[in-house]
Design a protein around this motif. Sequence first.
Motif, PDB file in Angstrom:
ATOM      1  N   ILE A 187      40.824  32.820  46.980  1.00 59.92           N
ATOM      2  CA  ILE A 187      41.617  33.801  46.247  1.00 59.92           C
ATOM      3  C   ILE A 187      42.623  33.115  45.047  1.00 59.92           C
ATOM      4  N   GLN A 188      42.456  32.946  43.893  1.00 59.50           N
ATOM      5  CA  GLN A 188      43.453  32.913  42.787  1.00 59.50           C
ATOM      6  C   GLN A 188      44.610  33.952  42.960  1.00 59.50           C
ATOM      7  N   SER A 189      43.963  34.895  42.414  1.00 61.14           N
ATOM      8  CA  SER A 189      44.653  36.459  42.358  1.00 61.14           C
ATOM      9  C   SER A 189      44.682  37.673  42.610  1.00 61.14           C
ATOM     10  N   ILE A 190      45.077  38.731  42.492  1.00 63.06           N
ATOM     11  CA  ILE A 190      44.364  40.255  42.837  1.00 63.06           C
ATOM     12  C   ILE A 190      44.910  40.803  42.294  1.00 63.06           C
ATOM     13  N   HIS A 191      44.739  41.668  41.477  1.00 58.58           N
ATOM     14  CA  HIS A 191      45.396  42.999  40.616  1.00 58.58           C
ATOM     15  C   HIS A 191      44.695  43.915  40.458  1.00 58.58           C
ATOM     16  N   SER A 192      45.765  45.225  40.191  1.00 61.59           N
ATOM     17  CA  SER A 192      45.329  46.058  39.757  1.00 61.59           C
ATOM     18  C   SER A 192      46.594  46.683  39.292  1.00 61.59           C
ATOM     19  N   THR A 193      46.226  48.009  38.265  1.00 57.16           N
ATOM     20  CA  THR A 193      47.120  49.012  37.737  1.00 57.16           C
ATOM     21  C   THR A 193      48.471  49.272  38.483  1.00 57.16           C
ATOM     22  N   ARG A 194      47.878  48.834  40.257  1.00 60.58           N
ATOM     23  CA  ARG A 194      49.935  49.310  40.768  1.00 60.58           C
ATOM     24  C   ARG A 194      50.651  47.929  40.885  1.00 60.58           C
ATOM     25  N   ASP A 195      51.095  47.409  40.296  1.00 58.50           N
ATOM     26  CA  ASP A 195      51.489  45.576  40.241  1.00 58.50           C
ATOM     27  C   ASP A 195      52.301  45.573  40.937  1.00 58.50           C
ATOM     28  N   ASP A 196      52.683  44.510  41.456  1.00 58.61           N
ATOM     29  CA  ASP A 196      53.893  43.783  41.617  1.00 58.61           C
ATOM     30  C   ASP A 196      54.250  44.464  43.197  1.00 58.61           C
ATOM     31  N   LEU A 197      53.129  44.392  43.921  1.00 61.97           N
ATOM     32  CA  LEU A 197      53.379  45.200  45.276  1.00 61.97           C
ATOM     33  C   LEU A 197      52.804  44.269  46.339  1.00 61.97           C
ATOM     34  N   PRO A 198      52.983  43.181  47.149  1.00 59.36           N
ATOM     35  CA  PRO A 198      51.992  42.293  47.848  1.00 59.36           C
ATOM     36  C   PRO A 198      51.039  43.346  48.594  1.00 59.36           C
ATOM     37  N   ILE A 199      50.258  42.862  48.761  1.00 62.00           N
ATOM     38  CA  ILE A 199      49.091  43.908  49.376  1.00 62.00           C
ATOM     39  C   ILE A 199      49.025  44.416  50.910  1.00 62.00           C
ATOM     40  N   TRP A 200      49.658  44.170  51.101  1.00 60.72           N
ATOM     41  CA  TRP A 200      50.295  44.296  52.932  1.00 60.72           C
ATOM     42  C   TRP A 200      50.873  45.801  52.824  1.00 60.72           C
ATOM     43  N   HIS A 201      50.932  45.487  51.659  1.00 61.81           N
ATOM     44  CA  HIS A 201      51.410  47.451  51.427  1.00 61.81           C
ATOM     45  C   HIS A 201      51.154  48.432  51.238  1.00 61.81           C
ATOM     46  N   GLU A 202      50.119  47.839  50.869  1.00 63.23           N
ATOM     47  CA  GLU A 202      48.102  49.191  51.102  1.00 63.23           C
ATOM     48  C   GLU A 202      47.917  48.984  51.791  1.00 63.23           C
ATOM     49  N   TYR A 203      47.617  47.455  52.671  1.00 62.32           N
ATOM     50  CA  TYR A 203      46.482  47.531  53.679  1.00 62.32           C
ATOM     51  C   TYR A 203      47.334  46.539  54.261  1.00 62.32           C
TER      52      TYR A 203
END
Lengths: 343, 343, 343, 343
Positions: free
Chosen positions: A28-44
């Motif tokens: 996993i090179q990079s992950i992207h979203s319109t909600r950026d600058d957030l560690p993914i674990w905050h969402e999940y």
Amino acid sequence: MKASIIGTTGYGGAELLRILNQHPEFDIQSIHSTRDDLPIWHEYPHLYNVIDNTLQAIDPEKIALKADVVFLATPSGISGELAGKFVDKDIKVIDLSGDLRLDANQYQQWYKKEPVNQALINKAVYGLSEWNSEEIQPAHLISNPGCYPTAALLSLAPVIKEDIVQVDSIIVDAKSGISGAGRSLSRSSSFSEANENFSAYKVNQHQHTPEIEKQLHKWNENIQPITFTTQLLPITRGIMATSYVKLKESYTSPQLLELYEQTYNSCPFIRIRPENNYPSVKEVAGSNYCDIGMHVDERTGRVTIISVIDNLMKGAAGQAVQNANIMFGMNETTGLNFIPLYP
Amino acid sequence: MKASIIGTTGYGGAELLRILNQHPEFDIQSIHSTRDDLPIWHEYPHLYNVIDNTLQAIDPEKIALKADVVFLATPSGISGELAGKFVDKDIKVIDLSGDLRLDANQYQQWYKKEPVNQALINKAVYGLSEWNSEEIQPAHLISNPGCYPTAALLSLAPVIKEDIVQVDSIIVDAKSGISGAGRSLSRSSSFSEANENFSAYKVNQHQHTPEIEKQLHKWNENIQPITFTTQLLPITRGIMATSYVKLKESYTSPQLLELYEQTYNSCPFIRIRPENNYPSVKEVAGSNYCDIGMHVDERTGRVTIISVIDNLMKGAAGQAVQNANIMFGMNETTGLNFIPLYP
Amino acid sequence: MKASIIGTTGYGGAELLRILNQHPEFDIQSIHSTRDDLPIWHEYPHLYNVIDNTLQAIDPEKIALKADVVFLATPSGISGELAGKFVDKDIKVIDLSGDLRLDANQYQQWYKKEPVNQALINKAVYGLSEWNSEEIQPAHLISNPGCYPTAALLSLAPVIKEDIVQVDSIIVDAKSGISGAGRSLSRSSSFSEANENFSAYKVNQHQHTPEIEKQLHKWNENIQPITFTTQLLPITRGIMATSYVKLKESYTSPQLLELYEQTYNSCPFIRIRPENNYPSVKEVAGSNYCDIGMHVDERTGRVTIISVIDNLMKGAAGQAVQNANIMFGMNETTGLNFIPLYP
Amino acid sequence: MKASIIGTTGYGGAELLRILNQHPEFDIQSIHSTRDDLPIWHEYPHLYNVIDNTLQAIDPEKIALKADVVFLATPSGISGELAGKFVDKDIKVIDLSGDLRLDANQYQQWYKKEPVNQALINKAVYGLSEWNSEEIQPAHLISNPGCYPTAALLSLAPVIKEDIVQVDSIIVDAKSGISGAGRSLSRSSSFSEANENFSAYKVNQHQHTPEIEKQLHKWNENIQPITFTTQLLPITRGIMATSYVKLKESYTSPQLLELYEQTYNSCPFIRIRPENNYPSVKEVAGSNYCDIGMHVDERTGRVTIISVIDNLMKGAAGQAVQNANIMFGMNETTGLNFIPLYP
């Protein structure tokens, strides 16, 4: 191989993370979203201490510098524009949205949205892995099938290609878990409304109808419009397609099962159940399997075909990675040997 | 009027208690079970301090001395013998089991059990309240319809009687909550197996098939064998029947809805939904309603008809009391004005 | 390494199959059950075409000829006898039942069953992996912890060992998914009774109470009897233990979290959540994680500690394999890197 | 008596409709919402053909012309202003929101919102029906209790008033179904996140904490701050409060049960379960009952008290109507004799 995911905060994106994190060949090179600058674990939070990545802005130029393959797990209406940018740079793209599955005019008619330009659509290969691997292998742009079409097409293919059913007799009564509706909030996917409930929606108007018909036509140009019903199960994951077709001539259940066994002989993710055994949705949960069972009713001359998938796996992220495996010349099962989580 | 319930510890029996306890005209005279001498709240703590009755042995002689009506909520294979004893004494009987719904030979074929003698079967009136009230009113013995047949028949009746569908085109894809399987323990109704699951069972072999066909034949003798699928929803209460029929001639959705509205004009428990509105199972939970919605697909010439009931109410105890109301000359809604419990 | 599983048809056994089939070092040598001569997929269709093994009779002599390690996933009352036979032959045994966790007299008192002989009990090492690995490593016989004790002990250990809570203040309010009750049929685990429900059972009498207290005593001999409540969640997998302890002296939430972070610093399966973040059971489903969050209430001087596990993984089969890994000198995470299945 | 409902589209409002439509003494005069001019069945199809009313704008002047009693089922922050207008016109008001339950400063601290003016708060009578009927009867403004406080207070009252528990020992571990979060959409109440899950929220910070403490203080001024935990059950309806208190002196379970039986002797909605019998949430679903069971643990000197309610009934709309019954001099059970819907 380096993979970037765009649209990571949806359920399809999360499932790609689960798969790719354990995949032996893709990083996993990079992950992207319109909600950026957030560690993914905050969402999940289930990814806490497992996947450390931080969501980044969707900047195709920057992504293109590093990625070998880009997964677009974005909602309908977005991926068309993004896909073109990567394809132009010879980066492989797998689009999980519905934007590239239909011709532009059909898209407009069923999605009620502005279509992607037809030239880009023409470049996309329909990623029904078991049936299209020869086209998928050299492709640069994959249009990953919808969840319902995957379940329906895999279960109808043998009898349609063999041309043994009446062409105007096809009915698909499909049921999906609620994660199929995605992660955006809606009344119908709220717990108090969906729980202890079962409901039909978009009756005779679901946008996956033409997607199914388009592929059926490729297999058999005489196929007439199908009846396709979509219904919401009070479960998180899983699709069952219960299909009805009328046989042109008499067949027994064992004869049909034999046809299916032979057809899918070399397909590790298709499991044809023995006679009198029918798959349930939980029996494929968390896995990339599509299980199929069937019965010929001699009283009516109709076949009842039952197929189940996990809509987030074989119906989305699982099949996407299966396609990526094929595109990069690996065994299609690489990183996808999940045993269903049961019970 | 004094009512006795035999087979009280099953879910149908418990629902009869809930209804009859609040019914203005029926008193619960006695409750019976093979497990006797037990206060009913031991089996059903939700009835603690509400229904004080103690389960008694099943002694038809004693029951007959006091009851005006007997509800048989017993499993298949038992009620035949009991029913006869009460009928002989001119006590009204409503049998919720399947024992009196089919002719003896059909029963044997589909239930794989020894049938009741045909003479008794001949005395039983099929209690599909909305369609049979004239026969129900004077009857002494009611064979209460099955849950699936109730949902299927109420939604098919108008088009079958009007003779506007192709007689070999009927498919009923039905889904039921797990209380439909009754209260005896089984693997398929255990929580860990049924939860987050959806499965088909008895494919093309469900014993409700001939019950549906028998009534369809009465309405239209040309009707051919139907395709009938039964599937298990991970909910406690509720049935949806999604039916497919092919129209002989062209109709629009509004025209069909008008037909249904007129047909069920005087039926307080049938609610025909407006165009583009489809009922979900939770919208009738705990009530005696059968809600019906439909859509004509001009692409295929097929109608999709969706009907929902609470299997323990309109599909069992509710319709049984509705029939009792009719038999005793009351308004059929007496004691049945439950508003669905939503959410 | 060759593994045999006895008691394969229960949920613990099925989960061992899921783990060991994907484990790089253990091979499933044989599977056993009182129901023998049955391909395992007959019991568990999700394993169709995945695990071909056929259930064999439980013949310790034959099993001992080939197995390096035996997992006993049998119900209480059986494994005592079996365990001894393998231990005598120097085959490593991991017992998932409760038979070896308590001293004989305590077992009799709480389980109301005949205990295993004390000599065998004395040989067993309590397999709480994170706290006992030094004893586990050389052991021949592991008594795998109960599901509730695992969740409770992992979350209480740091404050108990640090001796910062009042010794008579410990309350554990625990909630478990229904798979914890095993696969045998019962009223309380039937869908229609458990669904949309939540109930307490064995109030102040659960047999896991002395198991928790026994380990707490080892850590701190002054610990007084605890209050332990067990409740049934309408979910398949997952346990949450909500524990309450009164602090001897004042601590802040960050101070306590720091203590937990340090304590579990080298434990890959323990995830301490940051302040104001609390784990939910679904966030560990299908994985071997134990997630812990906590909050100090300055108004009361009490700490609320919340820990979650998947009862079939960290609470049973996952921890069993973790212990096997330790016993055979592997990294404890080998074959256990399951990412939680979410949503 | 004519009743108007403001905030009808929430779950509390819908439940008021279900109750009042069947109530022999109250007529639904008008229903109101910020979404006006919509037949209520558009929001709640289960009311189709049952309740024909159309939502009207919230115009207190017009409402006051016709209503005898106004139910405010509005979210926090709105009812304060509305309540005053009706009270000034001598129209009885029952406020289901939390706006009038706390003193202004406490409200601000726990709700993080601007409080209603203290003068209006002072006029409101706390509507815990079983304990406050003498004040409720003549009142013009009722502050209807919160769902959690209802379950907690009814189960704690006897031991607190009797002053037999240590004043700093009270812990309430509460669990609620998801309808308690209301009908507005949120991540935590979406199906895919809440299903197969269980989570704690607002740990030690729930706004119902001071509401519980305020009433406990009225009963016993020495009561110290309590520990109160709120957790989300994957069910629609139902609350269980599992409470722990330490006894000052020794009591047996039968002695305590006797105290509860006597205390609630004349309370038709409180059902004290016999020894070793504990209520589950489904056993009160759809009803106005509060069921209580308990056990004294002689090992620890603590009592475990378990109480259950339906959060939308006894925890909201049911208790509101119970209070209205009391205010208008009727029997408190009028129109509230719902038997729990089980299974």
